[in-house]
Design a protein around this motif. Structure first.
Motif, PDB file in Angstrom:
ATOM      1  N   GLU A  11       0.852  -1.195   0.000  1.00  0.00           N
ATOM      2  CA  GLU A  11       0.000   0.000   0.000  1.00  0.00           C
ATOM      3  C   GLU A  11       0.882   1.236   0.000  1.00  0.00           C
ATOM      4  O   GLU A  11       1.187   1.808   1.035  1.00  0.00           O
ATOM      5  CB  GLU A  11      -0.933  -0.007   1.215  1.00  0.00           C
ATOM      6  N   TYR A  12       1.319   1.644  -1.181  1.00  0.00           N
ATOM      7  CA  TYR A  12       2.188   2.795  -1.310  1.00  0.00           C
ATOM      8  C   TYR A  12       1.412   4.065  -1.000  1.00  0.00           C
ATOM      9  O   TYR A  12       0.185   4.077  -1.048  1.00  0.00           O
ATOM     10  CB  TYR A  12       2.799   2.842  -2.712  1.00  0.00           C
ATOM     11  N   VAL A  13       2.152   5.133  -0.727  1.00  0.00           N
ATOM     12  CA  VAL A  13       1.490   6.349  -0.257  1.00  0.00           C
ATOM     13  C   VAL A  13       0.394   6.847  -1.202  1.00  0.00           C
ATOM     14  O   VAL A  13      -0.671   7.257  -0.745  1.00  0.00           O
ATOM     15  CB  VAL A  13       2.499   7.486   0.024  1.00  0.00           C
ATOM     16  N   SER A  14       0.651   6.759  -2.506  1.00  0.00           N
ATOM     17  CA  SER A  14      -0.367   7.266  -3.424  1.00  0.00           C
ATOM     18  C   SER A  14      -1.631   6.419  -3.337  1.00  0.00           C
ATOM     19  O   SER A  14      -2.742   6.924  -3.447  1.00  0.00           O
ATOM     20  CB  SER A  14       0.167   7.257  -4.858  1.00  0.00           C
ATOM     21  N   LEU A  15      -1.453   5.138  -3.095  1.00  0.00           N
ATOM     22  CA  LEU A  15      -2.599   4.245  -2.956  1.00  0.00           C
ATOM     23  C   LEU A  15      -3.328   4.523  -1.643  1.00  0.00           C
ATOM     24  O   LEU A  15      -4.562   4.517  -1.579  1.00  0.00           O
ATOM     25  CB  LEU A  15      -2.110   2.798  -2.991  1.00  0.00           C
ATOM     26  N   PHE A  16      -2.549   4.807  -0.607  1.00  0.00           N
ATOM     27  CA  PHE A  16      -3.128   5.158   0.688  1.00  0.00           C
ATOM     28  C   PHE A  16      -4.000   6.406   0.539  1.00  0.00           C
ATOM     29  O   PHE A  16      -5.137   6.453   1.010  1.00  0.00           O
ATOM     30  CB  PHE A  16      -2.002   5.404   1.703  1.00  0.00           C
ATOM     31  N   ILE A  17      -3.452   7.401  -0.168  1.00  0.00           N
ATOM     32  CA  ILE A  17      -4.178   8.655  -0.358  1.00  0.00           C
ATOM     33  C   ILE A  17      -5.462   8.395  -1.151  1.00  0.00           C
ATOM     34  O   ILE A  17      -6.539   8.881  -0.803  1.00  0.00           O
ATOM     35  CB  ILE A  17      -3.279   9.677  -1.087  1.00  0.00           C
ATOM     36  N   MET A  52     -11.694  13.108   2.222  1.00  0.00           N
ATOM     37  CA  MET A  52     -10.888  13.838   1.253  1.00  0.00           C
ATOM     38  C   MET A  52      -9.908  14.780   1.941  1.00  0.00           C
ATOM     39  O   MET A  52      -8.759  14.914   1.507  1.00  0.00           O
ATOM     40  CB  MET A  52     -11.832  14.599   0.315  1.00  0.00           C
ATOM     41  N   GLY A  53     -10.328  15.432   3.011  1.00  0.00           N
ATOM     42  CA  GLY A  53      -9.450  16.355   3.720  1.00  0.00           C
ATOM     43  C   GLY A  53      -8.214  15.636   4.259  1.00  0.00           C
ATOM     44  O   GLY A  53      -7.087  16.115   4.127  1.00  0.00           O
ATOM     45  N   TYR A  54      -8.474  14.482   4.824  1.00  0.00           N
ATOM     46  CA  TYR A  54      -7.396  13.668   5.391  1.00  0.00           C
ATOM     47  C   TYR A  54      -6.416  13.258   4.294  1.00  0.00           C
ATOM     48  O   TYR A  54      -5.196  13.317   4.456  1.00  0.00           O
ATOM     49  CB  TYR A  54      -8.040  12.436   6.024  1.00  0.00           C
ATOM     50  N   ALA A  55      -6.969  12.871   3.132  1.00  0.00           N
ATOM     51  CA  ALA A  55      -6.127  12.467   2.005  1.00  0.00           C
ATOM     52  C   ALA A  55      -5.274  13.643   1.529  1.00  0.00           C
ATOM     53  O   ALA A  55      -4.095  13.473   1.197  1.00  0.00           O
ATOM     54  CB  ALA A  55      -6.992  11.928   0.875  1.00  0.00           C
ATOM     55  N   CYS A  56      -5.861  14.837   1.491  1.00  0.00           N
ATOM     56  CA  CYS A  56      -5.108  16.025   1.073  1.00  0.00           C
ATOM     57  C   CYS A  56      -3.968  16.278   2.050  1.00  0.00           C
ATOM     58  O   CYS A  56      -2.832  16.565   1.643  1.00  0.00           O
ATOM     59  CB  CYS A  56      -6.013  17.248   1.022  1.00  0.00           C
ATOM     60  N   ALA A  57      -4.247  16.160   3.336  1.00  0.00           N
ATOM     61  CA  ALA A  57      -3.205  16.366   4.340  1.00  0.00           C
ATOM     62  C   ALA A  57      -2.075  15.366   4.117  1.00  0.00           C
ATOM     63  O   ALA A  57      -0.894  15.736   4.140  1.00  0.00           O
ATOM     64  CB  ALA A  57      -3.795  16.205   5.737  1.00  0.00           C
ATOM     65  N   ALA A  58      -2.445  14.113   3.859  1.00  0.00           N
ATOM     66  CA  ALA A  58      -1.419  13.087   3.632  1.00  0.00           C
ATOM     67  C   ALA A  58      -0.552  13.454   2.438  1.00  0.00           C
ATOM     68  O   ALA A  58       0.674  13.329   2.473  1.00  0.00           O
ATOM     69  CB  ALA A  58      -2.073  11.728   3.427  1.00  0.00           C
ATOM     70  N   SER A  59      -1.183  13.967   1.360  1.00  0.00           N
ATOM     71  CA  SER A  59      -0.379  14.255   0.176  1.00  0.00           C
ATOM     72  C   SER A  59       0.571  15.423   0.431  1.00  0.00           C
ATOM     73  O   SER A  59       1.666  15.460  -0.125  1.00  0.00           O
ATOM     74  CB  SER A  59      -1.274  14.511  -1.040  1.00  0.00           C
ATOM     75  N   TRP A  60       0.187  16.350   1.291  1.00  0.00           N
ATOM     76  CA  TRP A  60       1.116  17.446   1.611  1.00  0.00           C
ATOM     77  C   TRP A  60       2.271  16.967   2.475  1.00  0.00           C
ATOM     78  O   TRP A  60       3.404  17.427   2.328  1.00  0.00           O
ATOM     79  CB  TRP A  60       0.374  18.627   2.255  1.00  0.00           C
ATOM     80  N   VAL A  61       1.980  16.031   3.370  1.00  0.00           N
ATOM     81  CA  VAL A  61       3.072  15.462   4.168  1.00  0.00           C
ATOM     82  C   VAL A  61       4.072  14.764   3.252  1.00  0.00           C
ATOM     83  O   VAL A  61       5.285  14.922   3.382  1.00  0.00           O
ATOM     84  CB  VAL A  61       2.525  14.487   5.240  1.00  0.00           C
TER      85      VAL A  61
END
Lengths: 302, 467
Positions: free
Chosen positions: A251-257, A267-276
């Motif tokens: 489960e790579y980060v892009s898949l996690f997002i 969606m908000g959580y996913a956006c936060a993950a992509s900024w991290v």
């Protein structure tokens, strides 16, 4: 000077800047609407509780705090790093090796290059991912071969330890673009260096490590950075071949997002993950740039 | 707005009741019937088709290639009858929801769309159909109350759509392999113990896993129903969990399945993932596996694939905890058609939905590919036609009949709560697969850890909804 102030429409249209901007307009418009605005929005949503189709609600740093507590997110970073650490060097070594083989001038050189470049062109596509899935699948030729050696019940995608191997090989197989860049870099290395070294009695290995690698180091840096970034963004293969499984092993980060944003609706959580992730990637790139002074050799410096 | 022309109500009802004697009972027990003045009966030979020339309507669905072809044929039929122009769009089951969400964000959903049992998640996009049913635009005279209620929001009585048919998650098996291994074929109340024995025997004798496709999360939900009467994973309204935190059922089931998987008697998660939603690719179709877990509406496709290898398959229920206990089966709406809440053509959309669900002509094309039709007239007409109802389809009808006769098959939660997607995904990936990978000491520990996280996820969604 006075004339410039009263610029006519004719002057404006024929002004170099205007012409430049007009020709760049498709890119600028595309960049604004497809990159800049979505990025700004995702930065805003990162601080919100947001579900597609609903109002975003400001929650401050909550998403980021939750991310650091989320074991799955930590795991996804770990497996991505593992993927990059294996995949990128493997791909670069492979690309360099083939590039060196292809520098030997033959009539078919162009054809060879084209053939080896094809996987790169089609590499990210769903179709190739499906082919790899079949190839390494439980009914595929590779597992059948292993079975005929007497190992029963082995299956790449069913095992946490082995599931990432086909994904890395799939990535390494798309070495074409790095190979072409290496090939052009190899051509730039002056022949005299090799001739001089040969006269001094340097063997092939010594020539490679003392001449080829240092002269190629700027290109290695470029390829390394490009591949690192694309490695961190790997999505298609993982989504199609393993869907992140088994037990989050791929489960790579892009898949996690993607899963958080589109499957679970956070969606908000996913956006936060992509900024991290962006911050992590920026840091890694920065570190490589800083250290590059010690190992990248620029002829112009001397 | 164009005036709709309804069919001659009373004559139509008489015609239908003559065809299907069962209908007479329902017509009298259903309170709505008195209110409705005229049903929009598309099967009436004198039905006057509304003239929608110049109008457009949009429709979106997910499915396989077979389904796309059949659906487009029905759309063309409706276009021909009414002069309307239908813009359609289709996708496979996974990308459908990505497209759906994107369209939802842009307020651009089609007028009519296919919706799953996850409608609670997309509740704001759906127009309740109660008014259209009350005024007869959507003819429900041949649809029983039970079938109408499968798509009803139990909390407020809103009808969120009309079911495209019913199905049940069940098992299919290859009787030839069972016989070869000296096993008795699964009967209607076979148990998990019998299942485990069958798996081990088949693995020993054939060297292949006995089953490769299992819906683990759905089985865990069933295990709760099977454990004790009145117990369910989610309650009937989908507003809370339906049990008291006793994780024994889950521990029992995942312990058994994980042990079998480690022994090799059932296929590992990799094989299962490879097959994915594509039942035709399951090992059972090649004669390598003996069983498969599937939705009853997939049986036709699977049987066709298996027939190419001269394999004949049968359907059976999922195994039970106790021979005389609850079945844990659930006969429910496979999916539904819903009307977009922001559609500007709701009246036309309702007319199309009516045609879609009730027209015998249209359903002869669709032939219950989405599930067993909930319209008893349509179903009767299909069953009479031996060309449409071959031996395989007859097996599906018989199986749905059998499962529907289980007392508890009607009581398992019909609506999926919004949090369900994440809860079942996490259950499968982190806890069931984690147990296999040895991340937990015991099945009970994994089940308890799952329960703790499930409550957290639930609370998160509650909080979001409350804001």
């Amino acid at each position: 000077m006075t004339e410039k102030k009263k610029m006519t429409f004719h002057d404006f249209i024929h002004n170099d800047n205007t012409v430049g901007y007009v020709f760049a307009a498709p890119f600028i418009i595309g960049f604004c609407f497809l990159t800049l605005i979505p990025m700004a929005l995702s930065l805003y949503y990162a601080f919100c509780n947001y579900k597609i189709g609903q109002e975003a609600k400001w929650v401050g740093l909550e998403n980021f705090i939750n991310l650091f507590k989320d074991a799955d997110f930590g795991n996804s970073i770990m497996v991505t790093v593992q993927y990059v650490l294996w995949g990128v060097p493997l791909k670069l070594i492979f690309a360099l090796l083939i590039a060196m083989l292809l520098t030997k001038p033959t009539k078919l050189q162009g054809l060879y290059r084209a053939i080896y470049y094809i996987p790169s062109l089609i590499g990210g596509s769903v179709a190739v991912a499906l082919v790899w899935k079949q190839l390494f699948g439980s009914r595929g030729p590779i597992v059948t071969m292993i079975k005929s050696l007497g190992v029963n019940g082995f299956n790449f995608f069913g095992s946490k330890t082995w599931a990432f191997v086909p994904l890395i090989l799939c990535n390494a197989w798309q070495f074409g673009s790095s190979m072409l860049i290496f090939a052009s870099g190899l051509k730039q290395i002056p022949k005299d260096y090799y001739e001089a070294a040969e006269i001094d009695g340097a063997g092939a290995f010594k020539r490679f490590f003392k001449i080829t690698l240092p002269c190629l180091s700027p290109i290695i840096l470029f390829n390394l950075l490009m591949q690192l970034i694309s490695g961190f963004m790997t999505f298609t293969q993982a989504q199609i071949i393993t869907q992140g499984g088994p037990n989050h092993a791929t489960e790579y980060v892009s898949l996690f997002i993607f899963t958080e944003g589109f499957t679970y609706g956070h969606m908000g959580y996913a956006c936060a993950a992509s900024w991290v992730i962006l911050l992590i990637m920026a840091t890694i790139t920065g570190v490589i740039f800083k250290t590059s002074k010690t190992w990248v050799f620029y002829e112009a410096d001397e | 707005m164009k005036k709709r022309i309804f069919g001659l109500g009373m004559a139509a009802i008489m015609a239908t009741t003559m065809m299907m004697p069962v209908m007479a009972e329902e017509a009298t027990t259903e309170a709505d019937v008195e209110v409705v003045e005229s049903w929009n009966n598309v099967n009436d030979p004198d039905y006057e088709w509304p003239d929608y020339s110049g109008e457009t309507l949009s429709f979106m669905w997910w499915g396989s290639d077979t389904r796309h072809q059949k659906t487009i044929e029905v759309i063309e039929l409706y276009e021909e009858k009414t002069g309307i122009d239908i813009e359609y769009e289709y996708a496979d089951g996974t990308s459908y929801w990505t497209i759906f969400q994107a369209k939802m964000a842009g307020d651009e959903l089609p007028d009519v769309f296919q919706m799953g049992n996850n409608w609670a998640t997309y509740y704001d996009t759906i127009t309740p159909l109660n008014d259209y049913i009350a005024d007869g635009t959507i003819d429900t005279s041949a649809i029983s109350d039970t079938m109408l209620s499968v798509t009803m929001n139990q909390a407020n009585g809103d009808i969120t759509g009309i079911s495209n048919g019913t199905n049940a998650r069940c098992f299919a098996y290859n009787p030839a392999i069972f016989e070869e291994c000296g096993l008795e074929c699964p009967d209607e109340n076979w148990t998990w113990e019998e299942f485990a024995t069958a798996c081990r025997t088949i693995y020993e004798q054939t060297g292949n896993p006995a089953i490769t496709t299992i819906e683990y999360n759905s089985l865990v939900f069933s295990a709760f129903t099977q454990w004790e009467e009145g117990m369910n994973f989610y309650n009937m309204e989908g507003t809370d969990f339906g049990f008291d935190g006793n994780m024994e059922p889950m521990a029992y089931l995942i312990d058994m399945l994980t042990t079998l998987m480690k022994e090799g008697a059932i296929g590992d998660y990799g094989i299962q993932n490879e097959i994915g939603a594509n039942v035709e690719a399951d090992w059972i179709a090649y004669g390598d596996a003996a069983m498969i877990m599937l939705s009853s509406n997939q049986f036709q496709a699977l049987s066709n694939a298996a027939a190419e290898n001269d394999i004949e398959l049968e359907l059976c229920p999922i195994p039970r905890m106790y021979e005389d206990g609850q079945s844990g089966m659930c006969v429910r709406s496979s999916q539904q058609v819903s009307i977009y809440s922001k559609s500007e053509k709701k009246d036309i959309a309702a007319n199309f939905v009516n045609f879609w669900v009730n027209s015998v002509e249209a359903n002869k094309i669709l032939n219950c590919e989405r599930g067993v039709s909930i319209n008893s007239d349509v179903l009767a007409a299909l069953q009479e036609d031996s060309e449409l109802t071959d031996a395989t389809t007859a097996k599906v009808y018989a199986a749905i009949d059998l499962f529907g006769s289980f007392e508890d098959a009607k009581n398992t939660s019909p609506a999926e709560p919004t949090a369900n997607e994440e809860i079942s995904d996490v259950m499968k990936k982190t806890y069931i697969q984690g147990l296999y990978e040895g991340n937990f000491e015991s099945a009970q520990e994994a089940a308890d850890a799952f329960w703790a996280e499930a409550q957290e996820i639930w609370a998160k969604f509650e909080e979001e909804a409350a804001e």
